[in-house]
Design a protein around this motif. Structure first.
Motif, short mmCIF file in Angstrom:
data_model
loop_
_atom_site.label_atom_id
_atom_site.label_comp_id
_atom_site.label_asym_id
_atom_site.label_seq_id
_atom_site.Cartn_x
_atom_site.Cartn_y
_atom_site.Cartn_z
N LYS A 102 18.12 -49.16 -54.71
CA LYS A 102 17.11 -49.55 -53.78
C LYS A 102 17.41 -48.86 -52.48
CE LYS A 102 14.51 -51.90 -56.66
NZ LYS A 102 13.10 -51.08 -57.34
N GLY A 103 16.42 -48.51 -51.59
CA GLY A 103 16.73 -47.96 -50.32
C GLY A 103 16.89 -46.64 -50.06
N THR A 104 17.90 -46.16 -49.32
CA THR A 104 18.10 -45.06 -48.93
C THR A 104 19.59 -44.50 -49.24
OG1 THR A 104 18.52 -45.38 -46.50
CG2 THR A 104 16.46 -44.86 -47.42
N LYS A 105 19.90 -43.39 -49.00
CA LYS A 105 21.38 -43.17 -48.73
C LYS A 105 21.64 -41.90 -47.72
CE LYS A 105 25.70 -43.11 -50.02
NZ LYS A 105 26.16 -43.18 -48.28
N VAL A 106 22.75 -42.23 -46.96
CA VAL A 106 23.00 -41.25 -45.97
C VAL A 106 24.05 -40.30 -46.59
CG1 VAL A 106 24.24 -40.85 -43.65
CG2 VAL A 106 22.83 -43.05 -44.24
N PHE A 107 23.74 -38.80 -46.42
CA PHE A 107 24.89 -38.20 -46.76
C PHE A 107 25.38 -37.10 -45.81
CE2 PHE A 107 22.39 -38.84 -50.85
CZ PHE A 107 23.24 -39.19 -51.33
N ALA A 108 26.43 -36.71 -45.92
CA ALA A 108 26.95 -35.61 -44.91
C ALA A 108 27.00 -34.30 -45.66
CB ALA A 108 28.64 -36.07 -44.58
N LEU A 109 25.98 -33.71 -45.18
CA LEU A 109 25.67 -32.26 -45.97
C LEU A 109 26.48 -31.30 -45.45
CD1 LEU A 109 24.07 -31.24 -48.13
CD2 LEU A 109 22.00 -30.66 -46.57
N ALA A 110 27.29 -30.73 -46.21
CA ALA A 110 28.08 -29.67 -45.63
C ALA A 110 28.24 -28.63 -46.64
CB ALA A 110 29.54 -30.34 -45.31
N GLY A 111 29.08 -27.67 -46.20
CA GLY A 111 29.56 -26.58 -47.28
C GLY A 111 28.39 -25.35 -47.01
N LYS A 112 28.09 -24.65 -47.89
CA LYS A 112 27.62 -23.19 -47.87
C LYS A 112 25.97 -23.57 -47.53
CE LYS A 112 31.24 -21.17 -48.63
NZ LYS A 112 31.43 -20.54 -49.95
#
Ligand SMILES: Cc1cc2nc3c(=O)[nH]c(=O)nc-3n(C[C@H](O)[C@H](O)[C@H](O)COP(=O)(O)O)c2cc1C
Ligand code: SF4
Ligand code: FES
Lengths: 133, 487
Positions: free
Chosen positions: B239-249
């Motif tokens: 349930k709910g959301t997820k925070v992601f640290a989007l990195a790389g290419k």
């Protein structure tokens, strides 16, 4: 700040602070002022946002711009730091990316003073809890 | 709703001034705490949290309400609430951003947790490398105390709650909750066997509830909007959301928050803006050193706890690193394993010795000395380490290796059988070569070569004898015409 002793008191405080915020940016109020927020998280500071904050504060003061400036945490656009959000009275907030001294000048002179569009606006693509029913 | 992101945990992050409690309060800040401590029984509040379906965002995804219930049911004179702000995954900065951008939401949630489980004391275990987060937390705590929102007799309810900081020195394993508690006590930061779980016996032997920063940041909103509201967001079990640290290419590196059930394709291509320089997507790593690599064929899988595990990775805390055609998956696996080797506390043999051996195998393969039997060994040893390690670090450290073996076996085979690195990354498998089109026959390279591997007449094409070449790169450095290449 005064101690808050009950939920009722808190609710009153919430209303007061909201009114303050709304008054600042409401459309029909002649006195409405622009709100400038500079992202100041670790990543933003590493990208030079402290200098941008200083520069914009100076501009606001020296040029008599009708604006309030404040610091926030990370806006999420790490690829475009330093980032600055501007809310003109009665308008939706917009975020400018890759702000340097020249762009800071442009944002103040063109967008805040004249309301003219300035390139490099990051489209906001998120909803907040209040928008989910 | 047309927006791709939904910010619940990040709702205030980047929009309020974290150093002014007034701005937090203006968004109904501390109202949930007020309503809970003055109008709800702890049991009732915990039931609401259970009904919301919130699960831990620190990695394992354990139902938060249940965890609180266990801590509530543990009888003791003193209990503790601990916020895990150790965030040690390479490339992860979700928790730091929340603490720097919206510290009060974490404080408010900790106080709610304290009321529910019966604790009057909370600690935030934060790494000393997060000075700005520490500074803003200190400001937030003192402002909350001054306003009576923390401290004695909160909202005149008789409930008191205080929060202090404890500093970590930055060891990855100290994010594991039992190691974290030992570290708080001044002991060595080593994990211990569970049970007993912290909810029974944690800090100083007392019942302790440990939650992750992002988990906590969701909680004031859940109490404000209700369990039904929250449980409608996300998938059946996540349930709910997820925070992601989007990195790389990817083009748009950043901090994002999406509903559970969003696909990797939406995250990488729509929000992330696709792969840099128009290159080809190859893989995405989630879950950091405990996770694995997902590929093209997983792009349309909805992201939730179960799906990621079923595909050989895991949610982890939210690091998401995108790779393109230029990345060698064997090297990537080796990179993550190296992290685990460095961070293993050494308490148990499978993790301490096993990971080291696993790393040596990968080294051999990257150097072109691997055999088919090594590929078999990688898998067997990986499985044994997973099955026999004491804590989550060892139990998950082979995942980056096993998942790349599953998804990129041909790439391992090229390294082992053809002694080639298809992505052109593993130096030992590359050869120096002189391009006919660029070579003017200046002889600089031949003179630079310490072992005389380069031959050729003046003003004619030069050639590298790869049998003699020691791959020092001297020729490449000397050539002014970019004629020497590694392939
Ligand atoms: C090696 C290892 C490192 C961990 N690091 C963290 C961390 O940095 N932050 C975190 O919140 N949880 C971390 N965890 C998970 C914690 O043990 C624990 O499950 C979590 O803090 C519980 O909070 P949650 O239920 O809110 O997710 C780690 C676990 C392991 C095995
Ligand atoms: S699995 Fe590794 S980190 Fe965990 S206790 Fe054993 S040696 Fe230490
Ligand atoms: S052109 Fe070959 S070494 Fe200079």
């Amino acid at each position: 700040m005064k101690r808050i002793n009950t939920v009722k008191e808190l609710e009153k405080v919430i209303r007061n602070y909201r009114d303050d915020l709304v008054r600042n940016t409401s459309q029909d109020d002649q006195e409405g002022i622009a709100l400038i927020k500079v992202a100041m998280a670790t990543c933003s500071i590493a990208a030079g946002s402290e200098k941008i904050y200083q520069t914009m504060s100076d501009f606001v003061k020296k040029r008599g711009v009708h604006a309030e400036i404040s610091k926030t945490g990370c806006m999420g656009y790490c690829y475009a730091e330093p980032t600055v959000e501007v809310t003109l009275p009665g308008r939706e907030p917009v975020v400018f990316g890759n702000v340097d001294e020249n762009r800071a000048d442009e944002i103040i002179e063109s967008y805040i003073k004249m309301g003219d569009p300035v390139p490099g606006i990051i489209k906001r693509d998120y909803s907040t809890p209040d928008q989910v029913l | 709703m047309t927006n791709r992101q939904l910010r619940i945990a990040l709702r205030n992050c980047g929009s309020i001034n974290p150093e002014r409690i007034e701005e937090y309060i203006a968004g109904n800040g501390y109202l949930s705490l007020g309503k809970v401590v003055t109008g709800m029984e702890p049991k009732q509040a915990i039931q609401l949290l259970i009904d919301s379906g919130l699960r831990g965002r620190g990695g394992a995804g354990f139902p938060t309400g249940l965890k609180w219930l266990y801590a509530m049911n543990s009888e003791a004179d003193q209990k503790y609430v601990v916020c895990n702000a150790d965030e040690g995954d390479p490339g992860a900065f979700m928790d730091r951003s929340i603490l720097e951008g919206d510290p009060h939401s974490v404080l408010e949630a900790m106080a709610i947790a304290g009321y529910c489980i019966g604790a009057d004391k909370g600690y935030i275990y934060i790494r000393a490398e997060y000075p700005l987060a520490i500074r803003r937390l200190k400001i937030a705590i003192s402002q909350a105390k001054e306003s009576g929102l923390l401290g004695e007799n909160i909202f005149s309810s008789g409930f008191s709650f205080d929060i202090d900081l404890k500093y970590g020195a930055g060891a990855f394993v100290c994010g594991e909750e039992t190691a974290l508690i030992h570290s708080m006590e001044g002991e060595r930061g080593e994990p211990s066997l569970k049970p007993p779980f912290p909810a029974e016996s944690g800090y100083l032997g007392m019942p302790t509830n440990v939650n992750n920063v992002e988990t906590l940041a969701n909680i004031p909103v859940i109490f404000e909007k209700g369990a039904d509201w929250f449980s409608k967001i996300g998938t059946e079990k996540s349930k709910g959301t997820k925070v992601f640290a989007l990195a790389g290419k990817v083009n748009n590196v950043g901090l994002i928050e999406v509903q559970m059930g969003t696909t990797l394709r939406e995250v990488i291509f729509d929000i992330g803006g696709g792969i840099r320089e128009g290159k080809k997507f190859k893989a995405v790593q989630t879950g950091g050193p405990s996770g694995g690599c997902l590929t093209e064929k997983h792009l349309d899988t909805p992201i939730d706890y179960e799906n990621l595990v079923a595909n050989g990775s895991m949610m982890g805390s939210g690091g998401m690193i995108v790779m393109d055609e230029d990345d060698c998956m064997v090297s990537i696996a080796r990179f993550y394993l190296e992290f685990s080797v460095d961070e293993s506390c050494g308490k148990c043999a499978p993790c301490r010795i096993g990971n080291k051996r696993l790393h040596e195998l990968l080294d051999r393969i990257c150097q072109g000395n691997g055999t088919d039997a090594d590929l078999e060994r990688l898998r067997n040893l990986g499985e044994v380490i997973k099955d026999t390690s004491l804590c989550g670090l060892g139990q998950s450290s082979p995942n980056p290796v096993l998942s790349t073996l599953d998804n990129f076996f041909e790439e391992f085979e090229s390294h082992v059988r053809d002694k080639k690195c298809p992505a052109g990354v593993c130096r030992d498998l590359l050869e120096y070569f002189i391009l006919e089109d660029n070579c003017v026959g200046c002889t600089a390279c031949a003179r630079a070569c310490p072992v005389g591997a380069i031959t050729g007449e003046r003003k004619e094409l030069h050639v590298v004898n790869t049998a003699i070449c020691i791959k020092c790169g001297a020729c490449m450095e000397k050539c002014k015409f970019d004629a020497v290449v590694l392939i």
